[in-house]
Design an enzyme around this catalytic site. Structure first.
Site, PDB file in Angstrom:
ATOM      1  N   GLY A 193      29.470  12.951  12.870  1.00  0.00           N
ATOM      2  CA  GLY A 193      29.735  13.899  12.202  1.00  0.00           C
ATOM      3  C   GLY A 193      30.833  13.994  11.713  1.00  0.00           C
ATOM      4  O   GLY A 193      31.235  15.546  11.750  1.00  0.00           O
ATOM      5  N   ARG A 208      33.359  15.922   8.714  1.00  0.00           N
ATOM      6  CA  ARG A 208      33.911  17.118   7.838  1.00  0.00           C
ATOM      7  C   ARG A 208      33.542  17.859   8.464  1.00  0.00           C
ATOM      8  O   ARG A 208      32.934  18.304  10.072  1.00  0.00           O
ATOM      9  CB  ARG A 208      32.127  17.521   6.300  1.00  0.00           C
ATOM     10  CG  ARG A 208      31.256  17.604   6.791  1.00  0.00           C
ATOM     11  CD  ARG A 208      30.450  17.692   5.924  1.00  0.00           C
ATOM     12  NE  ARG A 208      28.774  17.691   6.040  1.00  0.00           N
ATOM     13  CZ  ARG A 208      27.888  17.492   5.066  1.00  0.00           C
ATOM     14  NH1 ARG A 208      28.393  17.116   3.838  1.00  0.00           N
ATOM     15  NH2 ARG A 208      26.911  18.329   5.594  1.00  0.00           N
ATOM     16  N   ASN A 245      27.825  15.545  17.753  1.00  0.00           N
ATOM     17  CA  ASN A 245      28.255  16.619  16.632  1.00  0.00           C
ATOM     18  C   ASN A 245      27.032  16.735  15.824  1.00  0.00           C
ATOM     19  O   ASN A 245      26.904  18.176  15.090  1.00  0.00           O
ATOM     20  CB  ASN A 245      29.511  17.065  15.738  1.00  0.00           C
ATOM     21  CG  ASN A 245      29.660  17.838  14.920  1.00  0.00           C
ATOM     22  OD1 ASN A 245      29.862  18.965  15.161  1.00  0.00           O
ATOM     23  ND2 ASN A 245      30.043  17.198  14.244  1.00  0.00           N
ATOM     24  N   SER A 267      25.108  25.636  19.980  1.00  0.00           N
ATOM     25  CA  SER A 267      24.894  26.274  18.951  1.00  0.00           C
ATOM     26  C   SER A 267      25.048  27.841  19.638  1.00  0.00           C
ATOM     27  O   SER A 267      24.280  28.075  20.858  1.00  0.00           O
ATOM     28  CB  SER A 267      23.991  26.589  17.841  1.00  0.00           C
ATOM     29  OG  SER A 267      24.657  27.990  16.650  1.00  0.00           O
ATOM     30  N   TYR A 293      15.875  25.198  13.903  1.00  0.00           N
ATOM     31  CA  TYR A 293      17.166  24.863  13.928  1.00  0.00           C
ATOM     32  C   TYR A 293      17.841  25.729  15.988  1.00  0.00           C
ATOM     33  O   TYR A 293      18.746  24.944  16.730  1.00  0.00           O
ATOM     34  CB  TYR A 293      18.191  25.667  13.150  1.00  0.00           C
ATOM     35  CG  TYR A 293      20.312  25.317  13.962  1.00  0.00           C
ATOM     36  CD1 TYR A 293      20.681  23.738  13.244  1.00  0.00           C
ATOM     37  CD2 TYR A 293      20.554  26.777  14.153  1.00  0.00           C
ATOM     38  CE1 TYR A 293      22.529  24.502  13.412  1.00  0.00           C
ATOM     39  CE2 TYR A 293      22.122  26.366  14.563  1.00  0.00           C
ATOM     40  CZ  TYR A 293      22.757  24.825  14.302  1.00  0.00           C
ATOM     41  OH  TYR A 293      24.246  24.725  14.426  1.00  0.00           O
ATOM     42  N   SER A 294      16.911  27.421  15.896  1.00  0.00           N
ATOM     43  CA  SER A 294      18.089  27.583  17.097  1.00  0.00           C
ATOM     44  C   SER A 294      17.546  26.971  18.048  1.00  0.00           C
ATOM     45  O   SER A 294      17.808  27.122  18.900  1.00  0.00           O
ATOM     46  CB  SER A 294      17.744  29.110  16.803  1.00  0.00           C
ATOM     47  OG  SER A 294      16.163  29.463  16.267  1.00  0.00           O
ATOM     48  N   THR A 295      15.782  26.318  18.219  1.00  0.00           N
ATOM     49  CA  THR A 295      15.272  26.076  18.974  1.00  0.00           C
ATOM     50  C   THR A 295      15.862  24.722  19.744  1.00  0.00           C
ATOM     51  O   THR A 295      15.842  24.359  20.860  1.00  0.00           O
ATOM     52  CB  THR A 295      13.786  25.326  18.606  1.00  0.00           C
ATOM     53  OG1 THR A 295      12.955  27.306  18.541  1.00  0.00           O
ATOM     54  CG2 THR A 295      12.656  25.768  20.157  1.00  0.00           C
ATOM     55  N   LYS A 336      18.611  23.697  18.955  1.00  0.00           N
ATOM     56  CA  LYS A 336      19.934  24.034  20.275  1.00  0.00           C
ATOM     57  C   LYS A 336      19.638  24.301  21.394  1.00  0.00           C
ATOM     58  O   LYS A 336      20.960  24.008  22.477  1.00  0.00           O
ATOM     59  CB  LYS A 336      20.802  24.561  19.132  1.00  0.00           C
ATOM     60  CG  LYS A 336      21.662  24.208  17.911  1.00  0.00           C
ATOM     61  CD  LYS A 336      22.399  22.542  18.145  1.00  0.00           C
ATOM     62  CE  LYS A 336      22.520  22.477  16.839  1.00  0.00           C
ATOM     63  NZ  LYS A 336      23.591  21.025  17.227  1.00  0.00           N
TER      64      LYS A 336
END
Length: 256
Positions: free
Chosen positions: A18, A21, A95, A147, A164-166, A168
């Site tokens: 990744g 960008r 990333n 994160s 997403y939170s899980t 990370k």
């Protein structure tokens, strides 16, 4: 040794997923400033090519690759190509990531699986493939981009993306566990947990809640284009040779 020399990366090769960008590009810029050769990959080759062209102006060796990090065959092929082109991989930055915003009760299974496959499985597959080479050379630095969302539960009006939170949080534990397993090979595994940075992934949230997010942040600010560079360089260099299994939050104090 001169302290500044501990941060030099001349002769080293970094593979950054990744890296075309956002935070990945910022890390590529940081490591290249220390004279590190850079291989960048992502699903979208065009972004990586553009970043590679910019980095080449520094006179370093850099190349872009297309890779779906959720596909083990593609990951293995990419790693083999990087080793063929550069001869070694000293630093891996995991990333690449994705997200999906939705109420838990309405989130489609395929959305959950997509986020887990990219953020967790992709980190595992790339670490596995690069780690085999690092084990052979008895040295390596792996930096996983987690994160702040993996360290604390945000209110739904700020971040409504439980997948997403899980994922990370999973990356955070993966980092600690892998550091424990590979310490005997002199492979260092650490993580960075960014807070809110202005990126394509966070644009929708920041468009709605930027002021609120800043107000709740002890430093009352978002991350900028330089905020992550120093930490990435630390973890990639000799300066972190007594650090492994750690997660460094770069979040303005939001996880305090």
């Amino acid at each position: 040794m001169n302290t500044v020399d501990m941060f030099h990366l001349k002769g080293k090769v970094a593979l950054i997923t990744g890296g075309g960008r956002g935070i990945g590009k910022q890390i590529a810029e940081s490591l290249s400033d220390a004279e590190c050769s850079i291989a960048i990959c992502s699903r979208k080759l065009e972004n990586c090519k553009q970043t590679a062209e910019e980095l080449q102006e520094k006179g370093i060796q850099v190349k872009a690759y297309q890779c779906d990090i959720t596909n083990e065959e593609k990951v293995d092929q990419t790693v083999e190509s990087v080793l063929k082109d550069f001869g070694r991989i000293d630093i891996l930055v995991n990333n690449s990531g994705t997200t999906w915003g939705e109420d838990v009760e309405n989130m489609p299974l395929e959305a959950w699986e997509k986020v887990m496959n990219v953020n967790v499985t992709g980190t595992f597959l790339m670490s596995k493939a690069v780690g085999k080479q690092m084990i052979e050379q008895k040295a390596g630095k792996i930096i996983n981009i987690a994160s702040a969302a993996g360290l604390k539960a945000e209110p739904p009006e700020v971040l409504n993306a439980i997948g997403y939170s899980t994922s990370k949080a999973g990356v955070i534990h993966f980092t600690k566990d892998l550091a424990r397993k590979w310490a005997k090979h002199k492979i260092y595994v650490n993580g960075i947990a960014p807070g809110f940075f202005p990126t394509k992934m966070t644009k929708v949230v920041l468009d709605r809640y930027e002021d609120q997010i800043k107000e709740q942040n002890p430093l009352q600010m978002l991350g900028n284009d330089n905020a992550i560079k120093g930490v990435a360089l630390l973890l990639a260099s000799e300066a972190s040779d007594y650090i492994t299994g750690q997660i460094i939050s770069v979040d303005g104090g939001s996880t305090l």
